[in-house]
Design an enzyme around this catalytic site. Structure first.
Site, mmCIF file in Angstrom:
data_model
loop_
_atom_site.group_PDB
_atom_site.id
_atom_site.type_symbol
_atom_site.label_atom_id
_atom_site.label_comp_id
_atom_site.label_asym_id
_atom_site.label_seq_id
_atom_site.Cartn_x
_atom_site.Cartn_y
_atom_site.Cartn_z
ATOM 1 C CB SER A 103 -0.959 -0.046 1.189
ATOM 2 O OG SER A 103 -1.919 0.972 1.126
ATOM 3 C CG ASP A 242 -2.601 4.013 -1.547
ATOM 4 O OD1 ASP A 242 -3.348 3.890 -2.537
ATOM 5 O OD2 ASP A 242 -2.622 3.222 -0.593
ATOM 6 C CG ASP A 244 -2.781 -0.537 -2.571
ATOM 7 O OD1 ASP A 244 -2.787 0.626 -2.134
ATOM 8 O OD2 ASP A 244 -3.356 -1.477 -1.995
ATOM 9 C CG ASP A 246 -6.050 0.576 -1.050
ATOM 10 O OD1 ASP A 246 -5.215 1.511 -0.912
ATOM 11 O OD2 ASP A 246 -6.077 -0.421 -0.299
#
Length: 447
Positions: A103, A242, A244, A246
């Protein structure tokens, strides 16, 4: 059942260090494969996505080996956002989805997140069972039943087409100049292409991943880069994702940042006006600002709080039948569209409000006045349990008593790093700072 491998968002740690080693990734893959192949049939498949970290190659190969060794057929998506894995797990009728990502963490970390066949993250119970399989002897498949692995070249394109369906028909982004910061992460191709296809003039930032620059002075945890780009290019708005993709932060034309609380407030109010907000309830974590709660209450809406972690937000949403939730950190979950937080979809929802109302971003990024909030982190060693210390507990109780009726205190362990997070809110900023500093000092004295 105790859980040692899994935290609040899958398994995470420093790459090439336990538990994020190739050996553990192989065992996790084999354990997950055995968990999902308990009926012994051979028609099982798993989709695997990843972000742009250098260690993703190692972990992807190890997971693939483990999964195929137990008879799972593996479909490799390459670099795609985390929400794309949730979407494609359902779309491709897979039994399991896996995202390799840490992440917003630096490139030296990595993680493994599991999604069930419904596209939602696995429950605590399922993760605990997989962990128990990891710790035992894992039965491999017979030679003739070993799984196959295949690259899926159009996974990102499928996700992009889906994302565009979440933007209202009849609206376009013509005339809007948009900075999109992809954090040199998983959405470095998908996000700029979607915005351009919807008509925006796109200024891409953080779209040159090299394996080690993910989240490095860019993205939703370092919004200064996007803010500078917004001002320099005279953009109407900035979207900062960010690693990833999400989670998201929105920036107005002056570079001012709207966090997840402000985005959720905007969407909740709009959806409530349209009769779309199920149960007249927004689900958020204990970290969300008191100002958000007051904003919702003033409109006859309700805030339901959960433990920190978007998975717990989603679980509460599913239990209550609610369709909007998220975290202050920028996870925005809209179950009408996705099974997990989706920064790009949330960004499009904000842009649709700009296009629909023809109002500048500066009028939309601040729905409520925040109650002063202070968060400090204290790092601790693995051999320490600072929150069990009597002196620390007494100091926390004292702070709670002093802030009672004027604010609140929240102390918790991070689920992804060895940190104690010390947070408090209070209208009196002097009192707020002194109480947080006193609690931090008490914890530091122990660690």
């Amino acid at each position: 059942m105790s859980r040692k491998l899994f935290g609040t968002d899958g398994v995470r740690g420093q790459a090439n260090t336990y538990p994020m080693t190739a050996e553990m990734a192989l065992r996790l893959g084999a354990a997950a494969g055995r968990f999902f192949r308990r009926d012994g049939s051979s028609a099982h498949r798993v989709v695997i996505g990843k972000d742009t970290r250098l260690s993703g190659y190692m972990i992807e190969n190890a997971l693939t080996a483990g999964l195929t060794s137990t008879g799972m057929n593996v479909l490799l998506l390459g670099p795609v956002p985390t929400p794309a894995v949730g979407f494609l797990t359902r779309s491709m009728r897979a039994d399991l989805g896996v995202m390799i990502s840490a992440s917003h963490n630096p490139h030296s970390d990595n993680g493994i997140k599991f999604f069930g066949p419904d596209g939602f993250k696995l429950s605590d119970e399922a993760e605990a069972e997989i962990e128990s399989i990891v710790q035992g002897d894992i039965l491999p498949a017979q030679p003739q039943n070993i799984g196959r692995a295949k690259r899926i070249d159009d996974g990102r394109g499928r996700y992009q087409e889906f994302v565009k369906t979440t933007f209202p028909q009849g609206l376009r982004l013509d005339g809007l100049k948009v900075v999109i910061d992809c954090a040199n992460g998983a959405a470095y191709k998908a996000a700029p292409e979607v915005l351009w296809e919807l008509g925006a003039e796109v200024i891409p930032v953080g779209v040159s991943p090299n394996g080690t620059n993910i989240n490095d002075r860019c993205g939703s945890t370092h919004t200064q880069t996007a803010a500078e780009a917004v001002v320099a290019h005279g953009a109407h708005v900035g979207i900062s994702l960010d690693g990833d993709a999400d989670r998201v932060m929105i920036l107005d034309q002056n570079g001012r940042v709207a966090d997840g609380d402000q985005i959720m407030a905007l969407l909740a109010a709009r959806w409530a006006e349209e009769g779309r907000l199920r149960g007249k309830t927004l689900v958020a974590t204990v970290m969300s600002n008191l100002g958000l709660e007051k904003f919702l209450t003033g409109r006859g809406l309700r805030l339901e709080r959960t433990a920190v972690g978007d998975r717990y937000v989603v679980e509460a949403m599913r239990r209550g039948g609610f369709n909007l939730g998220g975290e202050q950190s920028g996870h925005i979950v809209m179950t009408d569209y996705a099974t997990t937080g989706d920064g790009l979809v949330a960004g499009l929802q904000f842009l649709s409000e700009m296009a629909r109302t023809e109002r500048p971003a500066s009028e939309l990024v601040k729905s409520f006045e925040t109650v002063p909030q202070l968060l400090k982190n204290v790092r601790y060693g693995a051999d320490k349990q600072p929150l069990s210390d009597v002196g620390v507990q007494a100091r926390i109780a004292e702070a709670e008593a002093r802030l009672k009726g004027r604010g609140r205190v929240l102390i918790r362990k991070s689920g992804t790093e060895p940190l104690i997070r010390v947070m408090a809110e209070c209208e009196d900023e002097g009192l707020l700072r002194s109480e947080v500093e006193a609690m931090v000092a008490a914890i530091e004295a122990v660690v």
